[in-house]
Design an enzyme around this catalytic site. Sequence first.
Site, PDB file in Angstrom:
ATOM      1  N   ARG A  56     -34.872  -9.785  59.795  1.00  0.00           N
ATOM      2  CA  ARG A  56     -35.431  -9.237  58.560  1.00  0.00           C
ATOM      3  C   ARG A  56     -36.756  -8.657  58.899  1.00  0.00           C
ATOM      4  NH1 ARG A  56     -32.455 -11.449  54.062  1.00  0.00           N
ATOM      5  NH2 ARG A  56     -31.181 -13.112  54.717  1.00  0.00           N
ATOM      6  N   ARG A  96     -30.939 -20.873  49.887  1.00  0.00           N
ATOM      7  CA  ARG A  96     -29.734 -21.280  49.595  1.00  0.00           C
ATOM      8  C   ARG A  96     -28.500 -20.756  50.330  1.00  0.00           C
ATOM      9  NH1 ARG A  96     -28.289 -16.984  44.437  1.00  0.00           N
ATOM     10  NH2 ARG A  96     -29.127 -15.346  45.628  1.00  0.00           N
ATOM     11  N   ASP A 120     -37.551  -8.525  52.571  1.00  0.00           N
ATOM     12  CA  ASP A 120     -36.871  -9.583  53.163  1.00  0.00           C
ATOM     13  C   ASP A 120     -35.342  -8.951  52.935  1.00  0.00           C
ATOM     14  OD1 ASP A 120     -37.648  -9.855  50.372  1.00  0.00           O
ATOM     15  OD2 ASP A 120     -35.749 -11.315  50.414  1.00  0.00           O
ATOM     16  N   ASN A 121     -35.085  -7.848  52.499  1.00  0.00           N
ATOM     17  CA  ASN A 121     -33.778  -7.373  52.271  1.00  0.00           C
ATOM     18  C   ASN A 121     -33.383  -6.116  53.053  1.00  0.00           C
ATOM     19  OD1 ASN A 121     -32.861  -9.464  50.638  1.00  0.00           O
ATOM     20  ND2 ASN A 121     -33.370  -8.125  48.685  1.00  0.00           N
ATOM     21  N   ASP A 136     -27.715  -8.326  51.255  1.00  0.00           N
ATOM     22  CA  ASP A 136     -27.950  -8.731  50.018  1.00  0.00           C
ATOM     23  C   ASP A 136     -27.508  -8.037  48.725  1.00  0.00           C
ATOM     24  OD1 ASP A 136     -28.408 -11.107  51.064  1.00  0.00           O
ATOM     25  OD2 ASP A 136     -30.745 -10.870  51.497  1.00  0.00           O
ATOM     26  N   GLY A 187     -37.511 -17.450  53.118  1.00  0.00           N
ATOM     27  CA  GLY A 187     -36.559 -17.963  53.815  1.00  0.00           C
ATOM     28  C   GLY A 187     -35.034 -18.347  53.140  1.00  0.00           C
TER      29      GLY A 187
END
Length: 488
Positions: A181, A90, A250-251, A260, A87
């Site tokens: 994603r 930041r 996740d990228n 990212d 998740g």
Amino acid sequence: MTRAEFDNSFVRELSGFYVDWKGAQVPDPKVLRLNRALADELGLDADHLETREGAEELVGMRIPDGGTSIAMAYAGHQFGGFSPQLGDGRALLIGELIDTYGKRRDLHLKGSGKTPFSRGGDGKAVLGPVLREYLMGEAMHALGIPTTRALAASTTGETVLRQNGPEQGAVLARVAASHLRVGTFQFFAARGDHARVRQLADYAIARHYPDVANAENRYLELFRQVQARQAALIAQWVHVGFVHGVMNTDNMTISGETIDYGPCAFIDAYSPDAVFSSIDRQGRYAFGNQPNLAQWNLARFAETLVLLINPDDQDAAIAQLMEVLETFPAQYQQHWLEGMRKKLGLLTARDEDLELANDLHSLMQEAGSDYTRTFRALSRVADGDATALDGIVAADGTKDWIARYQHRLTHDEDHPTRAAAMNAVNPIYIPRNHKVEEALTAASNGDMEVFDRLLEILSTPFDEQPNAEAFALPAPDGFGPYTTYCGT
């Protein structure tokens, strides 16, 4: 913040896919660099964004009128190991805008403070990596590669502790077609929440692939379309020598954009084994392994869709997905070879072209030749200068390859703009690693001129620019092996 209005479909349609959250309060937010052209494209008021109130919006401490402030949920395979909850640890999604081209774009902050997904991290970002992502995203955009883009880099007035000591706190405001994603699908599939996987798939189709909505099996077709975009994207990376460095699930976006920019880099000397990330000790995400990892990531995406494709016969669904997945290598090679033909200035397709392209890569690897300079020089070879690769590809067999290449060109009709067409796809300027480090080091010492000059050069990477010779050269001998680091 805007002249246009936000239209936040993710929040409106996907309750339970995020956590409402606010950015951290910071002492002195200031916009360090604003992409005014992109702001205009988004319908944003660039003048307002450079005010104190605008800076507060761009670091997440103030929610813009009509905006949101949410942390998105996703999971992911990181270096092959599955993490069921990652998740936005930041980051915050602060809304969606319809740009001047009618396209929906996410506005997203990175480095805006802790969220419930922070997993013990401080949720902050620091100036160097924020400026790196700004630079890399804009460079990739100028190269014509689908990518997230930087709207603004802002400082926070905070000191953030990192491994090498205290650094300036910063926040990146970036724009994407979406932040959906592979890991977003994995988050709910791992929990057995297949209703939400279906809801997410329907949303992804509506947002990114509306043409498949009425397909006989729209979820299989969704997979097919995502795979097609990824095959094209990875080929584009390889064409310019880009190494993402952290191709975790996740990228990988559902939209087919690059996202990212952590331990990323561009190769100088050609090597399929090139790795720059300090934590990629096994070469999992090496330059030449990126197509294989894309297929691996797509297999993980396929796993989340099985029950949508055929809930009554999972074996049949798996077989259908595998049939599509097994076409990925051929899809990728087709995109790669089509791009290579353009880089080589080949106007027609012949069976010998694959061997010709592969043999050039073998020569570059043998000689440790600069990838970008080699391809840029080929337009002169195509114009009849058989010496154009002298000093660039110093390998036995280079002259024989040039003779073969020039003979191959005779099979195409004479084309007076061939060299110009080649130079339009073979950049002269890329984000050379030593130049990137030079710019980031200067910025950390308060000098943004070096960064601005590099950004200016990279904005027109195919056109030779005056007084820019140094930006086209590989790193000097003393630069040494280059290492990048994950995280900000």
